[in-house]
Every structure is written in structure tokens, then in C-alpha cells.
Design a protein around this motif. Structure first.
Motif, mmCIF file in Angstrom:
data_model
loop_
_atom_site.group_PDB
_atom_site.id
_atom_site.type_symbol
_atom_site.label_atom_id
_atom_site.label_comp_id
_atom_site.label_asym_id
_atom_site.label_seq_id
_atom_site.Cartn_x
_atom_site.Cartn_y
_atom_site.Cartn_z
ATOM 1 N N PRO A 88 169.438 33.733 55.992
ATOM 2 C CA PRO A 88 169.549 34.399 57.302
ATOM 3 C C PRO A 88 170.997 34.732 57.683
ATOM 4 C CG PRO A 88 167.970 32.616 57.428
ATOM 5 C CD PRO A 88 168.656 32.490 56.087
ATOM 6 N N GLY A 89 171.916 33.827 57.419
ATOM 7 C CA GLY A 89 173.322 34.086 57.721
ATOM 8 C C GLY A 89 173.909 35.160 56.832
ATOM 9 N N PHE A 90 173.537 35.136 55.558
ATOM 10 C CA PHE A 90 173.989 36.158 54.606
ATOM 11 C C PHE A 90 173.489 37.528 55.038
ATOM 12 C CE2 PHE A 90 173.100 38.653 50.735
ATOM 13 C CZ PHE A 90 174.386 38.727 50.193
ATOM 14 N N ARG A 91 172.195 37.607 55.342
ATOM 15 C CA ARG A 91 171.610 38.882 55.748
ATOM 16 C C ARG A 91 172.261 39.417 57.026
ATOM 17 N NH1 ARG A 91 165.910 38.463 57.549
ATOM 18 N NH2 ARG A 91 166.881 38.475 59.565
ATOM 19 N N TYR A 92 172.465 38.540 58.006
ATOM 20 C CA TYR A 92 173.098 38.996 59.240
ATOM 21 C C TYR A 92 174.495 39.560 58.950
ATOM 22 C CZ TYR A 92 175.409 39.251 63.681
ATOM 23 O OH TYR A 92 176.123 39.714 64.748
ATOM 24 N N LEU A 93 175.257 38.851 58.140
ATOM 25 C CA LEU A 93 176.625 39.268 57.842
ATOM 26 C C LEU A 93 176.664 40.613 57.128
ATOM 27 C CD1 LEU A 93 179.677 38.617 57.786
ATOM 28 C CD2 LEU A 93 179.252 37.395 55.638
ATOM 29 N N VAL A 94 175.911 40.754 56.039
ATOM 30 C CA VAL A 94 176.039 41.957 55.211
ATOM 31 C C VAL A 94 175.191 43.135 55.674
ATOM 32 C CG1 VAL A 94 176.736 40.601 53.205
ATOM 33 C CG2 VAL A 94 174.329 41.250 53.471
ATOM 34 N N CYS A 95 174.104 42.869 56.388
ATOM 35 C CA CYS A 95 173.227 43.963 56.840
ATOM 36 C C CYS A 95 173.516 44.404 58.267
ATOM 37 C CB CYS A 95 171.754 43.549 56.758
ATOM 38 S SG CYS A 95 171.164 43.207 55.105
ATOM 39 N N HIS A 96 173.797 43.445 59.130
ATOM 40 C CA HIS A 96 173.931 43.768 60.545
ATOM 41 C C HIS A 96 175.379 43.805 61.023
ATOM 42 C CE1 HIS A 96 169.609 43.612 60.814
ATOM 43 N NE2 HIS A 96 169.651 42.464 60.164
ATOM 44 N N HIS A 97 176.147 42.795 60.686
ATOM 45 C CA HIS A 97 177.525 42.743 61.170
ATOM 46 C C HIS A 97 178.415 43.759 60.433
ATOM 47 C CE1 HIS A 97 180.742 40.926 63.431
ATOM 48 N NE2 HIS A 97 181.457 40.776 62.323
ATOM 49 N N LEU A 98 178.377 43.740 59.111
ATOM 50 C CA LEU A 98 179.209 44.662 58.333
ATOM 51 C C LEU A 98 178.461 45.923 57.913
ATOM 52 C CD1 LEU A 98 181.125 42.067 56.143
ATOM 53 C CD2 LEU A 98 181.988 43.325 58.123
ATOM 54 N N ARG A 99 177.148 45.936 58.063
ATOM 55 C CA ARG A 99 176.308 47.106 57.812
ATOM 56 C C ARG A 99 176.511 47.732 56.438
ATOM 57 N NH1 ARG A 99 174.446 49.470 63.072
ATOM 58 N NH2 ARG A 99 175.114 47.948 64.602
ATOM 59 N N GLY A 100 176.552 46.874 55.417
ATOM 60 C CA GLY A 100 176.826 47.386 54.078
ATOM 61 C C GLY A 100 175.652 47.409 53.127
ATOM 62 N N LEU A 101 174.615 46.622 53.400
ATOM 63 C CA LEU A 101 173.478 46.544 52.495
ATOM 64 C C LEU A 101 172.175 46.655 53.275
ATOM 65 C CD1 LEU A 101 175.824 44.808 50.976
ATOM 66 C CD2 LEU A 101 173.931 43.905 49.674
ATOM 67 N N SER A 102 171.144 47.127 52.586
ATOM 68 C CA SER A 102 169.810 47.129 53.182
ATOM 69 C C SER A 102 169.244 45.714 53.093
ATOM 70 C CB SER A 102 168.898 48.101 52.425
ATOM 71 O OG SER A 102 168.605 47.587 51.136
ATOM 72 N N ASP A 103 168.170 45.453 53.828
ATOM 73 C CA ASP A 103 167.524 44.137 53.750
ATOM 74 C C ASP A 103 167.059 43.837 52.322
ATOM 75 O OD1 ASP A 103 167.941 43.492 56.403
ATOM 76 O OD2 ASP A 103 165.921 44.004 57.042
ATOM 77 N N ASN A 104 166.502 44.821 51.646
ATOM 78 C CA ASN A 104 166.026 44.622 50.269
ATOM 79 C C ASN A 104 167.189 44.321 49.320
ATOM 80 O OD1 ASN A 104 163.352 44.987 50.971
ATOM 81 N ND2 ASN A 104 163.345 47.161 50.429
ATOM 82 N N GLU A 105 168.291 45.052 49.485
ATOM 83 C CA GLU A 105 169.467 44.784 48.649
ATOM 84 C C GLU A 105 170.007 43.384 48.922
ATOM 85 O OE1 GLU A 105 171.635 49.075 48.013
ATOM 86 O OE2 GLU A 105 171.801 48.141 49.990
ATOM 87 N N ALA A 106 170.026 42.999 50.184
ATOM 88 C CA ALA A 106 170.536 41.682 50.556
ATOM 89 C C ALA A 106 169.695 40.578 49.940
ATOM 90 C CB ALA A 106 170.592 41.534 52.074
ATOM 91 N N ARG A 107 168.379 40.722 49.995
ATOM 92 C CA ARG A 107 167.479 39.699 49.429
ATOM 93 C C ARG A 107 167.712 39.554 47.925
ATOM 94 N NH1 ARG A 107 165.256 35.186 50.484
ATOM 95 N NH2 ARG A 107 164.319 35.941 52.377
ATOM 96 N N ALA A 108 167.752 40.673 47.219
ATOM 97 C CA ALA A 108 167.948 40.632 45.767
ATOM 98 C C ALA A 108 169.323 40.067 45.411
ATOM 99 C CB ALA A 108 167.772 42.030 45.177
ATOM 100 N N LEU A 109 170.345 40.473 46.142
ATOM 101 C CA LEU A 109 171.696 39.999 45.862
ATOM 102 C C LEU A 109 171.840 38.520 46.191
ATOM 103 C CD1 LEU A 109 174.489 40.704 44.842
ATOM 104 C CD2 LEU A 109 175.089 41.426 47.165
ATOM 105 N N PHE A 110 171.228 38.076 47.272
ATOM 106 C CA PHE A 110 171.267 36.657 47.618
ATOM 107 C C PHE A 110 170.668 35.824 46.482
ATOM 108 C CE2 PHE A 110 169.508 32.755 49.282
ATOM 109 C CZ PHE A 110 170.561 32.252 50.030
ATOM 110 N N THR A 111 169.539 36.269 45.966
ATOM 111 C CA THR A 111 168.884 35.556 44.865
ATOM 112 C C THR A 111 169.788 35.522 43.634
ATOM 113 O OG1 THR A 111 166.715 36.190 45.695
ATOM 114 C CG2 THR A 111 166.827 35.509 43.395
ATOM 115 N N GLU A 112 170.447 36.632 43.346
ATOM 116 C CA GLU A 112 171.353 36.712 42.200
ATOM 117 C C GLU A 112 172.553 35.778 42.372
ATOM 118 O OE1 GLU A 112 174.427 39.971 40.301
ATOM 119 O OE2 GLU A 112 172.629 40.705 41.293
ATOM 120 N N ILE A 113 173.192 35.835 43.523
ATOM 121 C CA ILE A 113 174.409 35.036 43.746
ATOM 122 C C ILE A 113 174.093 33.551 43.847
ATOM 123 C CG2 ILE A 113 176.318 34.577 45.329
ATOM 124 C CD1 ILE A 113 176.168 37.539 46.135
ATOM 125 N N SER A 114 173.001 33.218 44.501
ATOM 126 C CA SER A 114 172.673 31.808 44.729
ATOM 127 C C SER A 114 172.085 31.138 43.495
ATOM 128 C CB SER A 114 171.692 31.670 45.894
ATOM 129 O OG SER A 114 170.417 32.186 45.530
#
Length: 111
Positions: A44-70
Motif C-alpha cells: 500500500p505504501g509503495f503503490r501510494y508513493l509511485v502511483c499517486h504521489h509521484l504519478r509514475g506507474l499504473s496500479d498494474n505496473e506497481a503490483r508487478a514491480l512490487f512483486t519483482e523487487i520484493s
């Protein structure tokens, strides 16, 4: 014909990190917002930061990237975050070859 679209990881590295004091400050703030139960960054914190605060990724991109990084864990560790957000220039083999005495950010995060 055009350029290959940027990957979610490339988009993450290219975000305007100076707006939030850099990626390390953003990580620390997001983890602090989660409370004392965690040392890593949860989705949730990752998604808020990259999708909403910095507006750089879509929700789908954020989910996939979170899984990759984590590494399919429930949170991104500080070392994984540092490696994922390292400067694009410093992440290239050419930069490392030209600056052999300076460690890349990923190597600093591991020490």
C-alpha cells in the motif's frame, strides 16, 4: 516505429525523486507511515508513493514491480529498494567501467 516503452523499473528509477527528498527519504517516510510493525516497504505504501504521489506507474505496473523487487515477499527491504532505485547512469556497465573505484549504489546498499 518508435522507441521501446520504458519498463516499470526504468520508470521507477526515472521518477522525480528530488521532490520527496530522494528515494531513501521516500522509503523511510513510507515505512514510518506503516507503523512499528515493519522494517520494509509494504505494497500500500509503495503503490501510494509511485502511483499517486509521484504519478509514475499504473496500479498494474506497481503490483508487478512490487512483486519483482520484493522477491515475492510482503515488503521491499532497504537493500532491494536501494538497488531498484539506483541512478540509471550509475547502473550501467559503462559507468562502472569508467569509475572502477566508486561503488555502485547497489553495492553500497549490500554493505
Amino acid at each position: 516505429v518508435g522507441a521501446t516503452p520504458a519498463t516499470p523499473l526504468e520508470k521507477l528509477r526515472a521518477l522525480p525523486w528530488s521532490v520527496v527528498g530522494g528515494p531513501t527519504s521516500a522509503f523511510d517516510a513510507a515505512v514510518a507511515d506503516q507503523g512499528e510493525r515493519s522494517n520494509g516497504l509494504e505494497f500500500p505504501g509503495f503503490r501510494y508513493l509511485v502511483c499517486h504521489h509521484l504519478r509514475g506507474l499504473s496500479d498494474n505496473e506497481a503490483r508487478a514491480l512490487f512483486t519483482e523487487i520484493s522477491g515475492r515477499q510482503n515488503e521491499i527491504s532497504r537493500a532491494a529498494w536501494a538497488a531498484a532505485t539506483e541512478d540509471l547512469v550509475m547502473a550501467t556497465p559503462a559507468w562502472r567501467k569508467q569509475h572502477p573505484l566508486l561503488p555502485a549504489p547497489m553495492e553500497v546498499a549490500r554493505s
